[in-house]
Write a protein that holds these residues in place. Sequence first.
Motif, PDB file in Angstrom:
ATOM      1  N   ALA A 112       0.836  -1.200   0.000  1.00 20.67           N
ATOM      2  CA  ALA A 112       0.000   0.000   0.000  1.00 20.67           C
ATOM      3  C   ALA A 112       0.866   1.243   0.000  1.00 20.67           C
ATOM      4  CB  ALA A 112      -0.943  -0.038   1.193  1.00 20.67           C
ATOM      5  N   THR A 113       1.014   1.886   1.145  1.00 20.51           N
ATOM      6  CA  THR A 113       1.832   3.096   1.218  1.00 20.51           C
ATOM      7  C   THR A 113       3.290   2.783   0.896  1.00 20.51           C
ATOM      8  OG1 THR A 113       0.377   4.012   2.910  1.00 20.51           O
ATOM      9  CG2 THR A 113       2.566   4.965   2.728  1.00 20.51           C
ATOM     10  N   VAL A 114       3.892   3.602   0.028  1.00 22.85           N
ATOM     11  CA  VAL A 114       5.302   3.475  -0.323  1.00 22.85           C
ATOM     12  C   VAL A 114       6.000   4.776   0.029  1.00 22.85           C
ATOM     13  CG1 VAL A 114       6.971   3.198  -2.196  1.00 22.85           C
ATOM     14  CG2 VAL A 114       4.889   1.810  -2.170  1.00 22.85           C
ATOM     15  N   THR A 115       7.085   4.685   0.790  1.00 23.03           N
ATOM     16  CA  THR A 115       7.911   5.846   1.122  1.00 23.03           C
ATOM     17  C   THR A 115       9.354   5.546   0.713  1.00 23.03           C
ATOM     18  OG1 THR A 115       8.399   5.064   3.362  1.00 23.03           O
ATOM     19  CG2 THR A 115       6.407   6.400   3.082  1.00 23.03           C
ATOM     20  N   PHE A 116      10.203   6.554   0.827  1.00 24.40           N
ATOM     21  CA  PHE A 116      11.603   6.396   0.420  1.00 24.40           C
ATOM     22  C   PHE A 116      12.499   6.953   1.502  1.00 24.40           C
ATOM     23  CE2 PHE A 116       8.931   7.011  -3.262  1.00 24.40           C
ATOM     24  CZ  PHE A 116       9.261   5.933  -4.074  1.00 24.40           C
ATOM     25  N   ASP A 117      13.502   6.158   1.901  1.00 23.40           N
ATOM     26  CA  ASP A 117      14.443   6.662   2.886  1.00 23.40           C
ATOM     27  C   ASP A 117      15.455   7.585   2.206  1.00 23.40           C
ATOM     28  OD1 ASP A 117      16.387   5.072   1.678  1.00 23.40           O
ATOM     29  OD2 ASP A 117      16.539   3.650   3.327  1.00 23.40           O
ATOM     30  N   SER A 118      16.380   8.128   2.980  1.00 21.10           N
ATOM     31  CA  SER A 118      17.326   9.095   2.434  1.00 21.10           C
ATOM     32  C   SER A 118      18.271   8.483   1.416  1.00 21.10           C
ATOM     33  CB  SER A 118      18.127   9.739   3.569  1.00 21.10           C
ATOM     34  OG  SER A 118      18.739   8.745   4.377  1.00 21.10           O
ATOM     35  N   GLY A 119      18.358   7.150   1.365  1.00 22.58           N
ATOM     36  CA  GLY A 119      19.166   6.478   0.363  1.00 22.58           C
ATOM     37  C   GLY A 119      18.388   6.054  -0.861  1.00 22.58           C
ATOM     38  N   GLY A 120      17.097   6.408  -0.930  1.00 18.14           N
ATOM     39  CA  GLY A 120      16.267   6.067  -2.080  1.00 18.14           C
ATOM     40  C   GLY A 120      15.658   4.690  -2.022  1.00 18.14           C
ATOM     41  N   ARG A 121      15.890   3.938  -0.935  1.00 15.67           N
ATOM     42  CA  ARG A 121      15.282   2.610  -0.798  1.00 15.67           C
ATOM     43  C   ARG A 121      13.795   2.733  -0.463  1.00 15.67           C
ATOM     44  NH1 ARG A 121      20.561   2.333   1.079  1.00 15.67           N
ATOM     45  NH2 ARG A 121      19.885   3.575   2.867  1.00 15.67           N
ATOM     46  N   PRO A 139      15.233  -0.126  -4.791  1.00 19.74           N
ATOM     47  CA  PRO A 139      14.368   0.645  -5.698  1.00 19.74           C
ATOM     48  C   PRO A 139      14.434   0.203  -7.148  1.00 19.74           C
ATOM     49  CG  PRO A 139      16.291   1.930  -5.072  1.00 19.74           C
ATOM     50  CD  PRO A 139      16.302   0.706  -4.215  1.00 19.74           C
ATOM     51  N   ARG A 140      15.499  -0.453  -7.577  1.00 22.88           N
ATOM     52  CA  ARG A 140      15.624  -0.869  -8.977  1.00 22.88           C
ATOM     53  C   ARG A 140      15.182  -2.312  -9.192  1.00 22.88           C
ATOM     54  NH1 ARG A 140      15.979   3.523 -12.045  1.00 22.88           N
ATOM     55  NH2 ARG A 140      16.790   2.221 -13.720  1.00 22.88           N
ATOM     56  N   THR A 141      15.681  -3.205  -8.340  1.00 16.81           N
ATOM     57  CA  THR A 141      15.374  -4.632  -8.531  1.00 16.81           C
ATOM     58  C   THR A 141      14.117  -5.068  -7.799  1.00 16.81           C
ATOM     59  OG1 THR A 141      16.676  -5.307  -6.601  1.00 16.81           O
ATOM     60  CG2 THR A 141      17.845  -5.088  -8.707  1.00 16.81           C
ATOM     61  N   LEU A 508       5.693   8.314  -6.839  1.00 21.36           N
ATOM     62  CA  LEU A 508       6.790   8.663  -7.741  1.00 21.36           C
ATOM     63  C   LEU A 508       8.088   8.707  -6.958  1.00 21.36           C
ATOM     64  CD1 LEU A 508       5.039  11.513  -9.771  1.00 21.36           C
ATOM     65  CD2 LEU A 508       5.036   9.040 -10.197  1.00 21.36           C
ATOM     66  N   GLY A 509       9.059   7.916  -7.408  1.00 23.54           N
ATOM     67  CA  GLY A 509      10.325   7.807  -6.700  1.00 23.54           C
ATOM     68  C   GLY A 509      11.315   8.899  -7.078  1.00 23.54           C
ATOM     69  N   PRO A 510      12.325   9.099  -6.248  1.00 23.83           N
ATOM     70  CA  PRO A 510      13.344  10.121  -6.536  1.00 23.83           C
ATOM     71  C   PRO A 510      14.069   9.909  -7.858  1.00 23.83           C
ATOM     72  CG  PRO A 510      13.495   9.397  -4.248  1.00 23.83           C
ATOM     73  CD  PRO A 510      12.525   8.472  -4.929  1.00 23.83           C
ATOM     74  N   ASP A 511      14.112   8.645  -8.353  1.00 20.90           N
ATOM     75  CA  ASP A 511      14.816   8.375  -9.604  1.00 20.90           C
ATOM     76  C   ASP A 511      13.897   8.442 -10.822  1.00 20.90           C
ATOM     77  OD1 ASP A 511      13.295   6.106  -9.318  1.00 20.90           O
ATOM     78  OD2 ASP A 511      14.936   4.685  -9.617  1.00 20.90           O
ATOM     79  N   ILE A 522       3.870  -5.317  -5.950  1.00 21.09           N
ATOM     80  CA  ILE A 522       4.185  -3.951  -6.354  1.00 21.09           C
ATOM     81  C   ILE A 522       4.729  -3.962  -7.778  1.00 21.09           C
ATOM     82  CG2 ILE A 522       6.534  -4.030  -5.378  1.00 21.09           C
ATOM     83  CD1 ILE A 522       6.103  -1.057  -4.580  1.00 21.09           C
ATOM     84  N   VAL A 523       4.380  -2.913  -8.545  1.00 20.13           N
ATOM     85  CA  VAL A 523       4.802  -2.753  -9.936  1.00 20.13           C
ATOM     86  C   VAL A 523       5.601  -1.460 -10.048  1.00 20.13           C
ATOM     87  CG1 VAL A 523       3.974  -2.267 -12.280  1.00 20.13           C
ATOM     88  CG2 VAL A 523       2.905  -4.079 -10.937  1.00 20.13           C
ATOM     89  N   ALA A 524       6.652  -1.470 -10.868  1.00 24.30           N
ATOM     90  CA  ALA A 524       7.460  -0.282 -11.122  1.00 24.30           C
ATOM     91  C   ALA A 524       7.492  -0.009 -12.623  1.00 24.30           C
ATOM     92  CB  ALA A 524       8.883  -0.475 -10.596  1.00 24.30           C
ATOM     93  N   VAL A 525       7.271   1.260 -12.998  1.00 26.27           N
ATOM     94  CA  VAL A 525       7.322   1.681 -14.404  1.00 26.27           C
ATOM     95  C   VAL A 525       8.334   2.815 -14.502  1.00 26.27           C
ATOM     96  CG1 VAL A 525       6.020   2.582 -16.377  1.00 26.27           C
ATOM     97  CG2 VAL A 525       4.874   1.106 -14.695  1.00 26.27           C
ATOM     98  N   ARG A 526       9.322   2.651 -15.385  1.00 26.41           N
ATOM     99  CA  ARG A 526      10.338   3.702 -15.554  1.00 26.41           C
ATOM    100  C   ARG A 526      10.752   3.794 -17.016  1.00 26.41           C
ATOM    101  NH1 ARG A 526      13.102  -0.278 -12.528  1.00 26.41           N
ATOM    102  NH2 ARG A 526      12.821   0.985 -10.652  1.00 26.41           N
TER     103      ARG A 526
END
Length: 529
Positions: A112-121, A139-141, A508-511, A522-526
């Motif tokens: 559900a909720t997705v957050t990002f730590d200071s390292g982008g994880r 965040p990538r794999t 939306l992630g930092p990258d 979870i699904v990622a689109v980039r």
Amino acid sequence: MSPHPTRGRARTLVLATALGAILLTGAAPVAQAEEIPLAPGHRLVEHYEGAPATALPVPGKGPAQHPYLAPNGRSGMHADGAGSGTHPHPGPLGRAPGVTSEKIAPVGGECATVTFDSGGRLVTVCGTFSGFLLKLLDPRTLDTLAEYKLPQRSSTVEAITRLDFEKIFKDTSGGAYFYLDERDRVVLADSRQHIQRLSHRQKPDGSWEFVVEDDWDLTSLVPHDCVTWTNLFPSGVCDPVTSVMPDWEGRIWWVTRLGRVGTVDPATGRLRAVRLAGEEIQNSFSVAEDGVSLVTDHALYSFEADADGVPRVRWREAYDRGTGTKPGSVNQGSGTTPDLFGVHDEYVAITDNADERMNVLVYRRGADTPEGGRLVCKVPVFGRGASTTDNSLISWGNSLVVENNYGYENPSTLLLGRSVVGGATRIDVRADGSGCDTVWESDVRSPSTVPKLSTVNGLLYFYEKRPNSWGIDAWYLTAVDFRTGRRAFSRFTGTGLSYDNNWAPITLGPDGTAYVGVFNGIVAVRDTA
């Protein structure tokens, strides 16, 4: 959802059925991501429509940075303390976008909720058969770096023992609405009516683990005779904690389904609470320097804490709650987490539950607003007899975007090629505050997602499903131009029930990656070009 696990509720509801849960701590070894399988028909649908967009940042500034939250865009379901649903990150522009996913559990597993730590994880909570999992993901794999098991919700046990699975889909408690604080720590309320604060760290061998730093027990103030495997027929009351958020002084505020509003002083552990008798809270809430804004199934409230930490009502505005719960709503009331917005940060917006057509309501927040002078506008949206939302609005400057969720109740609703009537509308408050105007209307069919706006590229992101005469259930990440309401592109993500997002948000992630919680993970689109 804003959520269940919004209601932005925006809110998102996670399917978690279980046969028992054991509270675990510590690290899990890195688990390589397994792709979510595609259902039949994925070769028979378009995988890309539209054309790459050009990044056009939207003018203006976002909400003030909350001193006790992670930076805006990374802190919670609605991206910041104000509930704006905006990210200062560049989502995909549609340049050869690729799709990856992680299957969290054999069945279920929605993140559900997705957050990002200071390292982008990624730091997220996912629902599984054995309860919710707090997870740290690459965040990538999307590989799992660490996980922490949360206790099972009573609604899961009820659903299994009483064969009533609607109890799961109408439960927004258990940790779905969590936030990441200014020190990268997760703060959540679990199904035991405890608020926990957890950090994550890397051990000398390179592996990661979650560590509980604080645990505040609310059961002295919250009825907790809940259904469990050892208490199948409780005689008392169970009042789940829906959401937690910090105020500008660092107190942790919490709300319960049965209308309790409370605070925790993290320095002393002191607990305070009041009760809004006869009212239900299923959404999260928003915070700004001038106080806490929350919505019940009867009214919109502005709260502040007194010197002892007791929540006090600053003002209350009742709204039209209609005569029943609509398909696409969790209860008979507003489905939105309040949005705190405005060029001068002067407004708060929600939707109502009016029978014929849902209305977007904008109010003035100022404590000195004269009686009867709070309502700025009341704008009906979507078709007659087919309008509701159970997700937070998007707000930027004096603009609001609302999505129509009418007709969506759970993942089975859209099987065999079915969809919803859909629609999204942008509404702007006039510069002089004299009212509101409809700017555009879109036919995008986003059944239940918490949509997001990238202020860097000017695109709105929805998770879309269109009707299909062949019975194929195909899901898409769809980008819409914030200025015009026109579609930019749609990228296919998957087919079948496993790809239904079931109230989870887009994040939306930092990258520049767009993440979507779906029924199976979870699904990622980039962009790849």
